[in-house]
Every structure is written in C-alpha cells, then in structure tokens.
Design a protein around this motif. Structure first.
Motif, PDB file in Angstrom:
ATOM      1  N   ALA A   1      60.053  73.744  39.874  1.00  0.00           N
ATOM      2  CA  ALA A   1      59.033  72.701  39.971  1.00  0.00           C
ATOM      3  C   ALA A   1      59.443  71.610  40.953  1.00  0.00           C
ATOM      4  O   ALA A   1      58.620  71.122  41.738  1.00  0.00           O
ATOM      5  N   LEU A   2      60.714  71.233  40.920  1.00  0.00           N
ATOM      6  CA  LEU A   2      61.198  70.191  41.818  1.00  0.00           C
ATOM      7  C   LEU A   2      61.060  70.609  43.276  1.00  0.00           C
ATOM      8  O   LEU A   2      60.621  69.820  44.123  1.00  0.00           O
ATOM      9  N   LEU A   3      61.427  71.838  43.578  1.00  0.00           N
ATOM     10  CA  LEU A   3      61.371  72.307  44.964  1.00  0.00           C
ATOM     11  C   LEU A   3      59.963  72.212  45.533  1.00  0.00           C
ATOM     12  O   LEU A   3      59.787  71.999  46.737  1.00  0.00           O
ATOM     13  N   GLY A   4      58.970  72.347  44.689  1.00  0.00           N
ATOM     14  CA  GLY A   4      57.593  72.249  45.154  1.00  0.00           C
ATOM     15  C   GLY A   4      57.162  70.849  45.506  1.00  0.00           C
ATOM     16  O   GLY A   4      56.106  70.656  46.129  1.00  0.00           O
ATOM     17  N   THR A   5      57.991  69.854  45.123  1.00  0.00           N
ATOM     18  CA  THR A   5      57.618  68.460  45.375  1.00  0.00           C
ATOM     19  C   THR A   5      58.413  67.818  46.505  1.00  0.00           C
ATOM     20  O   THR A   5      58.031  66.743  46.978  1.00  0.00           O
ATOM     21  N   LEU A   6      59.511  68.419  46.924  1.00  0.00           N
ATOM     22  CA  LEU A   6      60.401  67.781  47.895  1.00  0.00           C
ATOM     23  C   LEU A   6      59.990  68.100  49.324  1.00  0.00           C
ATOM     24  O   LEU A   6      59.718  69.251  49.669  1.00  0.00           O
ATOM     25  N   SER A   7      60.008  67.097  50.149  1.00  0.00           N
ATOM     26  CA  SER A   7      59.628  67.250  51.551  1.00  0.00           C
ATOM     27  C   SER A   7      60.685  68.033  52.324  1.00  0.00           C
ATOM     28  O   SER A   7      61.891  67.865  52.106  1.00  0.00           O
ATOM     29  N   GLU A   8      60.218  68.876  53.242  1.00  0.00           N
ATOM     30  CA  GLU A   8      61.116  69.599  54.136  1.00  0.00           C
ATOM     31  C   GLU A   8      61.057  69.038  55.550  1.00  0.00           C
ATOM     32  O   GLU A   8      61.580  69.641  56.495  1.00  0.00           O
ATOM     33  N   ALA A   9      60.447  67.872  55.713  1.00  0.00           N
ATOM     34  CA  ALA A   9      60.376  67.237  57.030  1.00  0.00           C
ATOM     35  C   ALA A   9      61.772  66.802  57.470  1.00  0.00           C
ATOM     36  O   ALA A   9      62.651  66.551  56.640  1.00  0.00           O
ATOM     37  N   PRO A  10      62.026  66.708  58.777  1.00  0.00           N
ATOM     38  CA  PRO A  10      63.340  66.250  59.263  1.00  0.00           C
ATOM     39  C   PRO A  10      63.719  64.909  58.665  1.00  0.00           C
ATOM     40  O   PRO A  10      62.875  64.024  58.483  1.00  0.00           O
ATOM     41  N   ALA A  11      64.990  64.770  58.350  1.00  0.00           N
ATOM     42  CA  ALA A  11      65.468  63.559  57.691  1.00  0.00           C
ATOM     43  C   ALA A  11      65.592  62.405  58.680  1.00  0.00           C
ATOM     44  O   ALA A  11      65.929  62.584  59.855  1.00  0.00           O
ATOM     45  N   THR A  12      65.325  61.212  58.171  1.00  0.00           N
ATOM     46  CA  THR A  12      65.522  59.976  58.925  1.00  0.00           C
ATOM     47  C   THR A  12      66.551  59.125  58.180  1.00  0.00           C
ATOM     48  O   THR A  12      66.868  59.393  57.014  1.00  0.00           O
TER      49      THR A  12
ATOM     50  N   PRO B   1      72.270  70.996  43.820  1.00  0.00           N
ATOM     51  CA  PRO B   1      70.993  71.130  43.107  1.00  0.00           C
ATOM     52  C   PRO B   1      70.879  70.201  41.907  1.00  0.00           C
ATOM     53  O   PRO B   1      69.798  69.652  41.638  1.00  0.00           O
ATOM     54  N   GLU B   2      71.966  70.014  41.172  1.00  0.00           N
ATOM     55  CA  GLU B   2      71.895  69.104  40.026  1.00  0.00           C
ATOM     56  C   GLU B   2      71.688  67.670  40.481  1.00  0.00           C
ATOM     57  O   GLU B   2      70.946  66.903  39.850  1.00  0.00           O
ATOM     58  N   MET B   3      72.327  67.289  41.591  1.00  0.00           N
ATOM     59  CA  MET B   3      72.128  65.948  42.126  1.00  0.00           C
ATOM     60  C   MET B   3      70.646  65.728  42.449  1.00  0.00           C
ATOM     61  O   MET B   3      70.078  64.675  42.122  1.00  0.00           O
ATOM     62  N   ALA B   4      70.019  66.722  43.076  1.00  0.00           N
ATOM     63  CA  ALA B   4      68.603  66.606  43.402  1.00  0.00           C
ATOM     64  C   ALA B   4      67.761  66.451  42.140  1.00  0.00           C
ATOM     65  O   ALA B   4      66.857  65.600  42.065  1.00  0.00           O
ATOM     66  N   LEU B   5      68.041  67.266  41.143  1.00  0.00           N
ATOM     67  CA  LEU B   5      67.268  67.246  39.908  1.00  0.00           C
ATOM     68  C   LEU B   5      67.409  65.914  39.185  1.00  0.00           C
ATOM     69  O   LEU B   5      66.419  65.311  38.741  1.00  0.00           O
ATOM     70  N   ARG B   6      68.628  65.420  39.085  1.00  0.00           N
ATOM     71  CA  ARG B   6      68.850  64.217  38.303  1.00  0.00           C
ATOM     72  C   ARG B   6      68.413  62.950  39.040  1.00  0.00           C
ATOM     73  O   ARG B   6      67.973  61.979  38.412  1.00  0.00           O
ATOM     74  N   LEU B   7      68.504  62.938  40.357  1.00  0.00           N
ATOM     75  CA  LEU B   7      67.972  61.794  41.101  1.00  0.00           C
ATOM     76  C   LEU B   7      66.448  61.784  41.034  1.00  0.00           C
ATOM     77  O   LEU B   7      65.828  60.709  40.944  1.00  0.00           O
ATOM     78  N   ALA B   8      65.849  62.969  41.058  1.00  0.00           N
ATOM     79  CA  ALA B   8      64.390  63.037  40.941  1.00  0.00           C
ATOM     80  C   ALA B   8      63.926  62.513  39.594  1.00  0.00           C
ATOM     81  O   ALA B   8      62.861  61.880  39.486  1.00  0.00           O
ATOM     82  N   ARG B   9      64.704  62.749  38.546  1.00  0.00           N
ATOM     83  CA  ARG B   9      64.354  62.252  37.227  1.00  0.00           C
ATOM     84  C   ARG B   9      64.392  60.728  37.167  1.00  0.00           C
ATOM     85  O   ARG B   9      63.809  60.118  36.269  1.00  0.00           O
ATOM     86  N   LEU B  10      65.087  60.106  38.133  1.00  0.00           N
ATOM     87  CA  LEU B  10      65.134  58.648  38.211  1.00  0.00           C
ATOM     88  C   LEU B  10      64.092  58.111  39.178  1.00  0.00           C
ATOM     89  O   LEU B  10      64.108  56.925  39.532  1.00  0.00           O
ATOM     90  N   GLY B  11      63.197  58.984  39.635  1.00  0.00           N
ATOM     91  CA  GLY B  11      62.100  58.544  40.478  1.00  0.00           C
ATOM     92  C   GLY B  11      62.349  58.624  41.966  1.00  0.00           C
ATOM     93  O   GLY B  11      61.511  58.167  42.762  1.00  0.00           O
ATOM     94  N   LEU B  12      63.472  59.200  42.389  1.00  0.00           N
ATOM     95  CA  LEU B  12      63.777  59.324  43.805  1.00  0.00           C
ATOM     96  C   LEU B  12      63.324  60.692  44.319  1.00  0.00           C
ATOM     97  O   LEU B  12      63.126  61.630  43.536  1.00  0.00           O
TER      98      LEU B  12
END
Length: 370
Positions: free
Chosen positions: A241-252, A197-208
C-alpha cells in the motif's frame, strides 16, 4: 568434546567468524569483512572446516567468503533469501546449501534449530542443542516491526550481538527524532538489505512521504510480495500500500530520500554525496567507519548522526540471556569500554576467552570479566 573458538568478532566492531567443534564436525559461523574496508579474520590457525553457516548477508558477516580456500573450500549454508543477496562470485553454486528460515535441520549432519533474527531479510540465529545448547545470534533486534525475532531455545552458552553495549534509547524515540530532523529535506543513508523499507514505512506512519532510491524501492517491492515469512504478519500488505503512494519523481534537496549505501561510500547515496553543493543534507543512522564520506561530513559539521536501532539495546541483551538461561555469554561486535553496565550485570557469566570448552564438566565454571 565441544569447543568454541573466537576467530574474530570479540573485543570491538570486528568481522564475524566463530568456529565451533561439535559432533565431530568443525563449523565456522559467519565469515565477514569490516565494517572497515579490508579488515578480515585471520584464518591462519583455523585449519580445514566442514562447513560455513551464514547468519545473514551483510558484509561484516559474509564479506570474507573469498577466504574459503584457506579453510578447504567447505560448503556454505544460508537461507534462500541470504543467497539472493550474496554476490554470485563469492560462492560457487555447487557449494551453496539452503537453510530454512525457521525450524530444525542439520548442517553436515549436525542438528541445528533456526529462527529469524529481526535484523535483516533472511537473517537467522542458529542453535546447536549438544551439551546444553549453543546459540549464535548473528546480528539481532527485538524492535523491528518488519523483521520478526523468534524466541530461541535454552542455551548454556550464547554468542550474542552486543553491538550497542549499554545503549538504552528505544527505536520509537529514535524514529521521532529522525523524522523531526529530516523535515525540510534529507538523504537518509542506509545499508542494502536492511532498514530501508522499514524506515519508509515508519516515517510514513508519522505523516512523511519519503522517496526511495532504486535499491530501497526494489527491496520494498520484494518484501511486499513475500509469502515465505521474511516479514511480520500484515507488513507485506502495508508495504504494498505504501509503495502505491510514494512519488518516483527525481529527488530534490527538499525531499526526504532513503538511499543506499550506509555511509555514502557507494550506490545512490554516493551519487547524492557528489551533489551536496546543490543543498542535499545527510543523516546517518548506523555505524560510521573512519575514512568514509559519512565520517568526513559529520566531522565537518555538515551532516548529523542519529541512531536507528537494528541491534539489541542493553535491556534486550539482558532479557535474551535470562530467557535462554546462558551460563556463558560471549558479547560480540562491541568494545569492552562501551558496555560497563552490561558487563556488571553479566558478571560471572561474561567470557572474553579465545577458546571455550563447552563440555558439561567445564560449563559450570565461571568466566569472569577481566
């Protein structure tokens, strides 16, 4: 008399198991396996213990709980969050005891102070005040923005996580390197109940915009709903807030995906490993045991290893030792060859002994680095 016996965990990346004899009780601090599969503490000389106390639920600290029958099937103490993560077949409900995340309590009548360790949800350090204080950190980190690290009390003796030895690089610099390497798509393999979860949060803060495997998403949802102090102030709201922005579509293969487990040995990351011919790239950020898919990919030049700190750096370890005023320091989970600077800076206090007498007449003695 108080005594510390190193059952396992000193001299290399080994499973945690430290026996303390204090206030007439025998308490085993952690009972792990690995990180290599099948590596377990030798309990043949331990005898009967009164309790096992867990610092957290990761396998190298709790994976050996199936050996409890060898030490008398004692009760096991852990935080409620740690119990949520420990497989139900390892410890029967009647033997489970719940520790707080913070504050003062007792283990089989022995006073202990507890604080959060900054490493994993529900992870704690334990401080026993007798004879000037004994501090067991378990795994710890001062760099996480998600999991808090509570300053421990003064301690004449400290058993500290020193997994990174002399490593000096900061988590902030590491995150920027990982973000750059992940652009264009990568599977970031992480351990369960850890950095995901922290990886997701901190990468999102860098625009990913990473995608999360089902396990990491479930962890993030759980932490986003926390009101018990598992996470730092504001983090639950940030994750929600982050979870509301991340796609749940299958990964490519073009996506950044955060997936368990850490070395593509099981779970969703293992499923991606079987699909690597489709173009999925892999980044590994933690300890890589021999014989794992991660080790084979890295050796073949088909994956990258970039560190993500979840243990203390050299300066973190030194600052903690000075802050608590330890006269005896046991450096855990690290090979001596990985810590020449740390050993030099702790000269006169660093101990590699199998047994340490913690009574006042002994504590003044200097334990020299070999």
């Amino acid at each position: 008399m108080a005594k510390l016996t190193v059952v396992s965990g000193v001299g290399g990346k080994l499973p945690a198991a430290f026996l303390i004899e204090i206030s007439g009780k025998r308490i085993l601090l952690d009972l792990g396996e690995g990180p290599e599969v099948g590596v377990l503490p030798d309990l043949s000389d331990v005898g009967i213990v009164d309790a096992v106390a867990l610092s957290h639920a990761h396998i190298d600290h709790a994976g050996g709980l199936g050996l409890r029958r060898e030490i008398g099937n004692p009760p096991v103490y852990a935080t409620a969050e740690t119990w949520r993560q420990v497989p139900t077949n390892l410890v029967e409900p009647v033997a489970r005891r719940v520790l707080p995340l913070m504050g003062e309590t007792t283990i089989e009548g022995v006073p202990v102070t507890i604080g959060r360790c900054g490493h994993a949800p529900g992870g704690i350090w334990l401080h026993f005040p007798e004879f000037g204080g004994l501090l067991y950190t378990g795994d710890w980190s001062a760099e996480s923005v998600v999991f808090p690290f509570d300053p421990p009390p003064s301690s004449a003796c400290i058993i500290t996580d020193a997994s990174y030895g002399d490593r000096a690089s900061s988590l902030g610099d590491q995150i920027r390197a990982i973000a750059e390497a992940a652009k264009g798509g990568a599977v970031l393999c992480v351990p369960g109940f850890g950095r995901g979860p922290e990886m997701a949060l901190r990468l999102a803060r860098l625009g990913l915009s990473p995608k999360l495997c089902v396990n990491v998403r479930a962890e993030a949802v759980h932490l986003a709903a926390d009101t018990s102090g598992l996470v730092a102030p504001g983090i639950a709201d940030a994750l929600h807030a982050l979870l509301g922005t991340l796609s749940e579509a299958p990964a490519t293969p073009d996506d950044i995906v955060i997936a368990t487990e850490a070395n593509a040995e099981s779970g969703p990351s293992a499923a991606f490993f079987t699909r690597r011919a489709e173009g999925f790239r892999f980044l590994f950020t933690g300890h890589v045991p021999p014989g794992t898919p991660a080790a084979s990919l890295i050796a073949a030049g088909q994956a990258r290893w970039l560190p993500w700190n979840v243990h203390p750096r050299l300066d973190d370890t030194l600052r903690l030792v000075e802050a608590v005023g330890s006269r005896i320091v046991v450096a855990a989970f690290v090979a001596p060859s990985s810590m020449p600077i740390l050993a030099s800076r702790l000269a006169g206090r660093l101990s590699w002994q199998h047994e340490i007498d913690l009574t006042p007449r002994i504590l003044h003695r200097i334990a020299n680095y070999p």
